[in-house]
Design a protein around this motif. Structure first.
Motif, mmCIF file in Angstrom:
data_model
loop_
_atom_site.group_PDB
_atom_site.id
_atom_site.type_symbol
_atom_site.label_atom_id
_atom_site.label_comp_id
_atom_site.label_asym_id
_atom_site.label_seq_id
_atom_site.Cartn_x
_atom_site.Cartn_y
_atom_site.Cartn_z
ATOM 1 N N LYS A 75 -33.535 43.475 19.357
ATOM 2 C CA LYS A 75 -33.567 43.719 17.943
ATOM 3 C C LYS A 75 -34.142 43.289 17.398
ATOM 4 O O LYS A 75 -34.751 42.224 17.224
ATOM 5 C CB LYS A 75 -32.289 43.779 17.448
ATOM 6 C CG LYS A 75 -31.920 44.807 16.291
ATOM 7 C CD LYS A 75 -29.895 44.253 15.785
ATOM 8 C CE LYS A 75 -29.328 45.077 14.573
ATOM 9 N NZ LYS A 75 -28.563 44.437 14.598
ATOM 10 N N SER A 76 -34.942 44.431 16.381
ATOM 11 C CA SER A 76 -35.887 43.602 15.575
ATOM 12 C C SER A 76 -34.991 42.509 13.650
ATOM 13 O O SER A 76 -34.065 44.088 13.790
ATOM 14 C CB SER A 76 -36.671 44.272 14.531
ATOM 15 O OG SER A 76 -37.424 44.819 15.397
ATOM 16 N N ASN A 77 -34.860 41.762 13.432
ATOM 17 C CA ASN A 77 -33.763 41.787 12.354
ATOM 18 C C ASN A 77 -35.048 40.535 11.686
ATOM 19 O O ASN A 77 -36.170 40.833 11.355
ATOM 20 C CB ASN A 77 -32.715 39.977 12.917
ATOM 21 C CG ASN A 77 -33.716 39.021 13.751
ATOM 22 O OD1 ASN A 77 -35.156 38.805 13.318
ATOM 23 N ND2 ASN A 77 -32.978 38.910 14.814
ATOM 24 N N GLU A 78 -34.379 40.288 10.325
ATOM 25 C CA GLU A 78 -35.474 39.078 9.617
ATOM 26 C C GLU A 78 -36.043 38.511 10.284
ATOM 27 O O GLU A 78 -36.944 37.921 8.969
ATOM 28 C CB GLU A 78 -34.116 39.053 8.269
ATOM 29 C CG GLU A 78 -33.443 38.140 8.091
ATOM 30 C CD GLU A 78 -31.781 38.845 9.234
ATOM 31 O OE1 GLU A 78 -31.275 38.155 10.100
ATOM 32 O OE2 GLU A 78 -31.840 39.861 9.161
ATOM 33 N N GLY A 80 -37.771 38.433 12.739
ATOM 34 C CA GLY A 80 -39.090 39.425 13.696
ATOM 35 C C GLY A 80 -38.962 40.347 13.868
ATOM 36 O O GLY A 80 -37.461 41.127 13.862
ATOM 37 N N THR A 81 -40.471 41.168 14.047
ATOM 38 C CA THR A 81 -40.348 42.384 14.239
ATOM 39 C C THR A 81 -40.083 42.322 15.805
ATOM 40 O O THR A 81 -41.147 41.343 16.251
ATOM 41 C CB THR A 81 -41.109 43.245 13.908
ATOM 42 O OG1 THR A 81 -40.775 42.791 12.173
ATOM 43 C CG2 THR A 81 -41.007 44.400 13.680
ATOM 44 N N VAL A 82 -39.632 43.786 16.837
ATOM 45 C CA VAL A 82 -40.493 43.541 18.487
ATOM 46 C C VAL A 82 -40.800 45.136 17.907
ATOM 47 O O VAL A 82 -41.544 45.759 17.503
ATOM 48 C CB VAL A 82 -38.704 44.306 19.038
ATOM 49 C CG1 VAL A 82 -39.463 44.878 20.288
ATOM 50 C CG2 VAL A 82 -37.921 43.547 19.069
ATOM 51 N N ALA A 83 -42.344 44.719 19.245
ATOM 52 C CA ALA A 83 -43.016 45.270 19.030
ATOM 53 C C ALA A 83 -42.850 45.615 20.902
ATOM 54 O O ALA A 83 -42.507 45.216 21.576
ATOM 55 C CB ALA A 83 -44.479 44.544 19.171
ATOM 56 N N ASP A 86 -43.311 43.010 23.264
ATOM 57 C CA ASP A 86 -42.713 42.354 23.723
ATOM 58 C C ASP A 86 -41.727 43.103 24.692
ATOM 59 O O ASP A 86 -41.291 42.354 25.505
ATOM 60 C CB ASP A 86 -41.798 41.864 22.232
ATOM 61 C CG ASP A 86 -42.541 41.298 21.672
ATOM 62 O OD1 ASP A 86 -43.289 40.053 21.439
ATOM 63 O OD2 ASP A 86 -41.793 41.749 19.959
ATOM 64 N N THR A 121 -39.671 52.663 21.773
ATOM 65 C CA THR A 121 -39.723 51.990 20.019
ATOM 66 C C THR A 121 -39.907 52.194 18.793
ATOM 67 O O THR A 121 -40.025 51.985 18.141
ATOM 68 C CB THR A 121 -40.985 50.565 19.973
ATOM 69 O OG1 THR A 121 -41.792 51.971 20.603
ATOM 70 C CG2 THR A 121 -40.932 49.929 21.675
ATOM 71 N N LYS A 125 -34.345 52.997 16.422
ATOM 72 C CA LYS A 125 -34.700 51.429 15.747
ATOM 73 C C LYS A 125 -32.982 51.499 14.622
ATOM 74 O O LYS A 125 -32.502 51.971 14.540
ATOM 75 C CB LYS A 125 -35.983 51.656 14.109
ATOM 76 C CG LYS A 125 -36.989 51.487 15.124
ATOM 77 C CD LYS A 125 -37.957 51.495 14.536
ATOM 78 C CE LYS A 125 -40.150 51.436 14.790
ATOM 79 N NZ LYS A 125 -40.306 51.561 14.085
ATOM 80 N N PRO A 126 -33.119 49.308 14.605
ATOM 81 C CA PRO A 126 -33.693 48.490 14.900
ATOM 82 C C PRO A 126 -33.626 48.365 16.083
ATOM 83 O O PRO A 126 -34.041 47.413 16.902
ATOM 84 C CB PRO A 126 -32.921 47.391 14.389
ATOM 85 C CG PRO A 126 -32.194 48.096 14.100
ATOM 86 C CD PRO A 126 -31.924 49.546 14.383
#
Length: 144
Positions: A75-78, A80-83, A86, A121, A125-126
């Motif tokens: 999960k992306s969070n404040e 970091g973002t998952v790409a 990853d 991806t 989201k997220p």
């Protein structure tokens, strides 16, 4: 009561996947169907589940090809973002972990076949998901 082959496989696979150091939780008993139920402290999460079986009857035994799906959930969070990269890197770690012990040290497993993988991806989201699909080939006793 004896433990069935499928349960033994699940327990051994869970133990093996728990050796991946960046994984926070491995689950097969109570998987998350709704991603919003996944708690942040459980991430990265690996869950795996029964995806059906192909059975061929052979004179008193069943040639079983049990399909399992292993899902990696990030999960992306404040912070970091998952790409895509990853997901691919972590998918590779899972492949290496399972590939290092394909019979799970369980007598009777003939093959642990890696069939396919897919990453997502976009649609959840997220959350970001990589799903790896396997077939575990083994014989089961079956009385006519």
């Amino acid at each position: 009561m004896t433990v069935c082959m499928e349960r033994a496989i699940c327990e051994a696979l869970k133990t093996q996947l728990e050796t991946i150091t960046w994984v926070k939780k491995v689950e097969y008993e109570n998987i998350h169907v709704i991603l919003s139920d996944v708690k942040d402290h459980e991430l990265p999460l690996l869950q795996f589940y029964d995806n059906g079986a192909d059975i061929k009857h052979e004179r008193g035994r069943l040639d079983t090809g049990w399909n399992l799906a292993v899902e990696l959930i990030l999960k992306s969070n404040e912070t970091g973002t998952v790409a895509q990269g990853d997901l691919l890197d972590k998918k590779n770690d899972i492949e290496l972990c399972i590939g290092s012990n394909v019979d799970l040290r369980i007598p009777g497993i003939l093959h642990f076949i890696y069939q396919r993988w897919v990453t997502d991806t976009h649609s959840s989201k997220p959350f970001f998901i990589a799903r790896l699909e396997f077939k575990v080939q083994f014989y089961k006793t079956f009385v006519n």
